[in-house]
Design an enzyme around this catalytic site. Structure first.
Site, PDB file in Angstrom:
ATOM      1  N   LEU A  93       0.725  -0.414  -0.317  1.00 49.31           N
ATOM      2  CA  LEU A  93      -0.122  -0.016   0.169  1.00 49.31           C
ATOM      3  C   LEU A  93       0.692   0.853  -0.022  1.00 49.31           C
ATOM      4  O   LEU A  93       1.875   1.908   0.469  1.00 49.31           O
ATOM      5  CB  LEU A  93      -0.931   0.087   1.332  1.00 49.31           C
ATOM      6  CG  LEU A  93      -1.703  -1.289   1.498  1.00 49.31           C
ATOM      7  CD1 LEU A  93      -2.582  -0.914   2.628  1.00 49.31           C
ATOM      8  CD2 LEU A  93      -3.112  -1.155   0.301  1.00 49.31           C
ATOM      9  N   ASP A  94       1.046   1.611  -0.527  1.00 46.94           N
ATOM     10  CA  ASP A  94       1.285   3.768  -0.830  1.00 46.94           C
ATOM     11  C   ASP A  94       1.209   4.681   1.096  1.00 46.94           C
ATOM     12  O   ASP A  94       0.846   3.859   2.147  1.00 46.94           O
ATOM     13  CB  ASP A  94       0.386   4.609  -2.122  1.00 46.94           C
ATOM     14  CG  ASP A  94       0.748   4.060  -2.940  1.00 46.94           C
ATOM     15  OD1 ASP A  94       1.148   3.706  -3.392  1.00 46.94           O
ATOM     16  OD2 ASP A  94      -0.709   4.520  -3.473  1.00 46.94           O
ATOM     17  N   LYS A  95       2.214   5.189   0.939  1.00 47.61           N
ATOM     18  CA  LYS A  95       2.561   5.548   2.054  1.00 47.61           C
ATOM     19  C   LYS A  95       0.950   6.069   2.841  1.00 47.61           C
ATOM     20  O   LYS A  95       0.927   5.759   4.144  1.00 47.61           O
ATOM     21  CB  LYS A  95       3.370   6.172   2.263  1.00 47.61           C
ATOM     22  CG  LYS A  95       3.955   6.983   3.331  1.00 47.61           C
ATOM     23  CD  LYS A  95       4.605   8.145   3.505  1.00 47.61           C
ATOM     24  CE  LYS A  95       4.851   8.943   2.921  1.00 47.61           C
ATOM     25  NZ  LYS A  95       5.832  10.203   3.292  1.00 47.61           N
TER      26      LYS A  95
END
Length: 248
Positions: A93-95
Site C-alpha cells: 500500500l502507498d505510504k
C-alpha cells in the site's frame, strides 16, 4: 526572520532535528492549515506547527498461515515489512493509504497466495473521497506504466507500454461537489486507483501527486477496506480522516 522548517519544529516540540525531519517527511506536520512538505524549506520563525500522531499497527486476524494487519497512513510498506521480517509480504500500500495488508506466515502458503494475486483472484475493495459527483458505476480499463526515478515511483496511463489495469467505481454518497466511492480493482498496479480516478476527472482529495489538495486533510483519502483471498475475508474500519466531510 526565517529558518528551516525542521529546526523550528524541533524547537517547538523539544525533539531532535532528525525526529522533526522524519515527522515532516511522513506528512504529519501542518502550519497555517497547510501540510509542510519540505523539511529544509525556510519559513517564518514564529510559525506554529500542529503534529498529527502516528496511529498504531493493529492486527485484524492471525492464524498459522496468514497475518492481516490494519496499516496506518504515513507508514511505508517497507517500514511495515521491517516490523514483520519473519513473515512474507503479500500486498503493498502507498505510504498515505491505510487499510488491509497481508503477510504469509510460511513459504507454502506464500506460494499459493502469490498465485492467487497473479491470477487476479483476490478481491480488493477500497474506499475513496474524490472531487466531483460520481453518480453512476464506472469501469475503467486503461493500461498503466510506472516509471521509477531515484527510488520514487510515478505512474501514468500508457496505451502502448502500460500493463493491463482495471478498476470498477461504485458511487456511495455525494455531498456538494465531492463523492465517497467504492473502488474494486482486478489488478494491482502502482498508484492504479489514483491514476485511474484522476484520468476520469475525479481526483482523490489529499493526493498531492495525482489528485486534489484540501486544507482539511493531511493525506490521500484512500483506504483499503476489504480483502478476500481463499476462504478468508478481512475488513478494516475507515479511519477518522474520512469523517471530515459530511456524507449522509
Amino acid at each position: 526572520m526565517y529558518d528551516k522548517a525542521y529546526k523550528l519544529l524541533a524547537k517547538q516540540e523539544n525533539i531532535s532535528n532528525s525526529k522533526a525531519k522524519e515527522l515532516i517527511d511522513r506528512g504529519l506536520v501542518r502550519a497555517g492549515g497547510k501540510k509542510i512538505v519540505i523539511a529544509r524549506g525556510e519559513i517564518k520563525e514564529n510559525t506554529k506547527f500542529t503534529v498529527k500522531k502516528l496511529a498504531k499497527i493493529n492486527t485484524i486476524f492471525e492464524d498459522d498461515d496468514i497475518l492481516a494487519i490494519d496499516k496506518p497512513a504515513y507508514m511505508t510498506t517497507d517500514e511495515i515489512q521491517d516490523k514483520y521480517s519473519d513473515f512474507f509480504l503479500l500486498n503493498r500500500l502507498d505510504k498515505e493509504t491505510s487499510g488491509v495488508m497481508l503477510f504469509a506466515k510460511n513459504e507454502e502458503f506464500q506460494k499459493k497466495a502469490i498465485k492467487e494475486f497473479k491470477e487476479n483472484r483476490v478481491y480488493k475493495e477500497y474506499v475513496a473521497i474524490v472531487e466531483g459527483k460520481v453518480i453512476d458505476e464506472i469501469v475503467i480499463d486503461k493500461p498503466i506504466l510506472t516509471i521509477k526515478n531515484k527510488g520514487v515511483a510515478k505512474s501514468k496511463i500508457d496505451v502502448k507500454k502500460g500493463k493491463p489495469a482495471t478498476s470498477t467505481i461504485y458511487p456511495m454518497f455525494v455531498e456538494g461537489n465531492k463523492s465517497k466511492i467504492k473502488v474494486v480493482i482486478d489488478t494491482g498496479r502502482t498508484h492504479q486507483i489514483r491514476v485511474h480516478l484522476n484520468h476520469l476527472g475525479y481526483p482523490i482529495i489529499g493526493d498531492s501527486i495525482y489528485g486534489k489538495i484540501n486544507p482539511n486533510v493531511n493525506r490521500v483519502l484512500l483506504h483499503s477496506k476489504v480483502t478476500k483471498i481463499f476462504d478468508y475475508e478481512f475488513e478494516s474500519q475507515e479511519p477518522r480522516e474520512f469523517k471530515v466531510f459530511d456524507f449522509n
